[in-house]
Design an enzyme around this catalytic site. Structure first.
Site, PDB file in Angstrom:
ATOM      1  N   GLU A 314     -43.421 -42.896  18.651  1.00  0.00           N
ATOM      2  CA  GLU A 314     -44.807 -42.325  19.137  1.00  0.00           C
ATOM      3  C   GLU A 314     -45.363 -41.262  17.917  1.00  0.00           C
ATOM      4  OE1 GLU A 314     -43.357 -40.228  22.439  1.00  0.00           O
ATOM      5  OE2 GLU A 314     -44.202 -41.675  23.693  1.00  0.00           O
ATOM      6  N   PRO A 315     -45.563 -41.772  16.768  1.00  0.00           N
ATOM      7  CA  PRO A 315     -45.812 -40.743  15.620  1.00  0.00           C
ATOM      8  C   PRO A 315     -47.494 -40.366  16.170  1.00  0.00           C
ATOM      9  CG  PRO A 315     -45.696 -42.909  14.839  1.00  0.00           C
ATOM     10  CD  PRO A 315     -45.159 -42.967  16.332  1.00  0.00           C
ATOM     11  N   ARG A 354     -54.279 -24.353  12.550  1.00  0.00           N
ATOM     12  CA  ARG A 354     -52.810 -24.442  12.273  1.00  0.00           C
ATOM     13  C   ARG A 354     -52.370 -23.219  11.467  1.00  0.00           C
ATOM     14  NH1 ARG A 354     -50.960 -28.292   9.713  1.00  0.00           N
ATOM     15  NH2 ARG A 354     -48.880 -28.206  10.627  1.00  0.00           N
ATOM     16  N   TYR A 358     -49.626 -21.826  13.385  1.00  0.00           N
ATOM     17  CA  TYR A 358     -48.251 -22.186  12.760  1.00  0.00           C
ATOM     18  C   TYR A 358     -47.962 -21.632  11.318  1.00  0.00           C
ATOM     19  CZ  TYR A 358     -49.058 -25.685  16.312  1.00  0.00           C
ATOM     20  OH  TYR A 358     -49.341 -26.368  17.565  1.00  0.00           O
ATOM     21  N   CYS A 386     -64.312 -14.119  13.248  1.00  0.00           N
ATOM     22  CA  CYS A 386     -64.006 -12.831  13.408  1.00  0.00           C
ATOM     23  C   CYS A 386     -62.588 -12.442  13.734  1.00  0.00           C
ATOM     24  CB  CYS A 386     -64.825 -12.144  14.342  1.00  0.00           C
ATOM     25  SG  CYS A 386     -66.395 -12.396  13.841  1.00  0.00           S
ATOM     26  N   TYR A 414     -54.311 -32.570  14.234  1.00  0.00           N
ATOM     27  CA  TYR A 414     -54.027 -31.218  15.010  1.00  0.00           C
ATOM     28  C   TYR A 414     -55.277 -30.303  14.641  1.00  0.00           C
ATOM     29  CZ  TYR A 414     -49.801 -33.255  17.008  1.00  0.00           C
ATOM     30  OH  TYR A 414     -49.146 -34.124  17.546  1.00  0.00           O
TER      31      TYR A 414
HETATM   32  C1  LIG Z   1     -44.123 -36.704  23.782  1.00  0.00           C
HETATM   33  C2  LIG Z   1     -44.573 -36.513  22.327  1.00  0.00           C
HETATM   34  N1  LIG Z   1     -44.545 -37.582  21.815  1.00  0.00           N
HETATM   35  C3  LIG Z   1     -44.965 -37.728  20.422  1.00  0.00           C
HETATM   36  C4  LIG Z   1     -45.622 -36.470  19.814  1.00  0.00           C
HETATM   37  C5  LIG Z   1     -46.344 -36.599  18.235  1.00  0.00           C
HETATM   38  O1  LIG Z   1     -45.789 -35.874  17.594  1.00  0.00           O
HETATM   39  P1  LIG Z   1     -46.198 -35.642  15.985  1.00  0.00           P
HETATM   40  O2  LIG Z   1     -47.595 -35.652  15.911  1.00  0.00           O
HETATM   41  O3  LIG Z   1     -45.365 -34.598  15.469  1.00  0.00           O
HETATM   42  O4  LIG Z   1     -45.650 -37.267  15.299  1.00  0.00           O
HETATM   43  C6  LIG Z   1     -45.596 -35.318  20.635  1.00  0.00           C
HETATM   44  C7  LIG Z   1     -46.236 -34.063  20.039  1.00  0.00           C
HETATM   45  O5  LIG Z   1     -46.109 -33.146  20.295  1.00  0.00           O
HETATM   46  C8  LIG Z   1     -45.093 -35.400  21.764  1.00  0.00           C
HETATM   47  O6  LIG Z   1     -45.290 -34.465  22.637  1.00  0.00           O
END
Ligand SMILES: Cc1ncc(COP(=O)(O)O)c(C=O)c1O
Length: 469
Positions: A314-315, A354, A358, A386, A414
């Site tokens: 899940e990227p 960001r 972060y 501000c 993000y």
């Molecule tokens: C459950 C889950 N899967 C996948 C991601 C994707 O992470 P990234 O955007 O770093 O690939 C996140 C990000 O917070 C997540 O919480």
């Protein structure tokens, strides 16, 4: 699979050919970046200065080819695995056009809220390719998912498990669930985006798994446990923590098989690979990332004598991050007493939170003078909001002048999804560019949009009427 004819060390696809799957996250800039004879930076053949003039600034610009190539790289890395799927993590950037693009590319989608789910369902996203995440899903979100169809629900706690069972019973449906586990792996990333360590707010402790199984078995009309899930965190550049994960998770699969006679057909190992925001960042290419995870998973499975379940990755960040550029117009330039300068632009922390959240760093260039020599004067690129911390880039040497259009790279992830209306500043527009064509995919908010949800209690209006009489 997108292939190019040169070998750059990332992703040699077969023994004899030098076909390479290029991983966009290894570069700072999108794959279609260029310059034209006006010495302007271009993207997908379009002049960034024209885009800024035509659509206004700040402007998010997303390069479709970079997104496609990132997805192709992840998919190609999974080629050796018997049954694998990619689900893009929508939290990185989601809108209706993105859902349509993902559908076209046959990629799944992670959603975490009613709004994200609605965006997907309005785009007729296939239910079977949707996963619902979140550590505190509302009953309505679970209901919406179940009513839409076979959406996979990634259960985050025991009480959520009970809630899903109750809602499934009420609706007369069977929920396909994953259990999100805490794998006890702590990657080297910002603490705010580390999720796989013990005591994380996300997921279920490994020690708790056994106690959930009798419940799941008891409610087998409502709950269909199809897999385990884990996500170690975001913004991770090293491969190591990702390669530890299959070992932890396959051990759990083995335990479920041996002790509970449950063979799970799916396994989801999350996302988390980072991108090259600046030269300092050295992420692993997406092709190598997914390939190494696939191989590590296969070898852990065979060690335990387990049949390979369907593997999900899940990227999010690495799919869209590199595709995005934010264009800003330079306003005032201030000389500070230490000899450095402050270059102020017309956006900042509301369109890109960001840096302040972060301490993220970015590369900026001048879009209307692509060959500008770097200046010897240290500069900060500051936002217009501000907040003293609204600094987009702490140190740069661009010789910017008022009126220049600057391009900040790596803002596809993000940024839009974490944007706000701080200071009641309207959010920018977003255009998707491809083959010399730009399409608005998110309209710029207007002042009227900002007031559209405001309501004024009658008593204020009445008292104003009185005082004017
Ligand atoms: C459950 C889950 N899967 C996948 C991601 C994707 O992470 P990234 O955007 O770093 O690939 C996140 C990000 O917070 C997540 O919480």
């Amino acid at each position: 699979v997108a292939t190019i004819q040169t070998f750059n060390g990332d992703g040699v696809d077969s023994e004899n050919t030098a076909l390479v799957v290029e991983s966009p996250n290894l570069s700072i800039k999108p794959v279609t970046i260029g310059t034209n004879d006006k010495n302007h930076i271009t993207l997908a053949g379009l002049d960034l200065v024209d885009l800024a003039d035509n659509y206004g600034t700040p402007l998010w610009v997303m390069d479709e080819q970079t997104i496609k190539q990132a997805i192709q790289a992840v998919k190609a890395g999974l080629d050796d695995y018997p049954d694998a799927r990619v689900a893009y993590a929508g939290k990185a950037f989601l809108c209706s056009a993105m859902c349509h693009l993902l559908k076209e590319l046959q990629v799944g989608l992670d959603v975490v809220s009613e709004g994200e789910l609605y965006t997907a369902t309005q785009a007729q996203f296939p239910a079977d390719m949707l996963l619902l995440h979140g550590n505190n899903k509302s009953p309505r979100e679970i209901e919406d998912a179940l009513n839409y169809g076979d959406v996979r629900i990634v259960v985050d706690s025991r009480s959520e498990l009970e809630m899903v069972a109750a809602i499934a019973r009420k609706l007369g449906r069977k929920a396909r669930i994953f259990l999100r586990m805490i794998p006890g792996i702590e990657p080297d990333t910002h603490p705010h985006i580390r999720t796989g360590q013990d005591l994380s707010k996300f997921g279920i402790a490994i020690e708790e798994l056994d106690s959930l199984i009798p419940y799941i078995k008891r409610f087998n009309l409502e709950l269909d446990l199809i897999g385990l899930h884990a996500h170690i965190g975001s913004g991770v550049s090293q491969l190591d923590p990702f390669l530890k994960l299959p070992g932890v998770m396959t051990e759990l699969l083995k335990k479920l098989k041996d002790q509970h006679e449950i063979v799970l057909p799916e396994l989801d190992l999350g996302g988390g690979m980072s991108i090259t925001f600046t030269e300092k960042d050295k992420p692993v290419g997406l092709y190598e990332w997914s390939r190494e995870i696939a191989h590590a998973t296969m070898s852990s499975l065979s060690k335990h004598g387990l049949v390979a379940p369907r593997l999900w990755l899940e990227p999010g960040k690495a799919i869209v991050g590199t595709s995005g550029i934010t264009l800003y117009r330079v306003g005032h330039i201030k000389n500070l007493t230490d000899g450095s300068v402050c270059i102020a632009v017309d956006g900042g922390m509301a369109d890109n939170p960001r840096p302040i959240t972060y301490q993220a760093d970015y590369l900026v260039e001048i879009a209307n003078r692509a060959n500008a020599q770097t200046s010897s004067t240290r500069a900060q690129l500051v936002g217009r909001f501000c907040e003293q911390g609204d600094v987009l880039i702490k140190e740069t040497y661009i010789p910017a002048k008022t009126g220049d259009v600057v391009a900040v790279y790596g803002t596809g992830c993000y940024n839009y999804s974490q944007s706000s209306n701080y200071n009641r500043v309207a959010t920018p527009a977003c255009v998707l560019v491809s083959n010399g064509k730009a399409d608005i995919i998110i309209e710029r908010q207007t002042k009227e949009d900002l007031l559209s949800k405001d309501r004024v209690p009658d008593r204020f209006l009445k008292s104003q009427q009185k005082s004017s009489e």
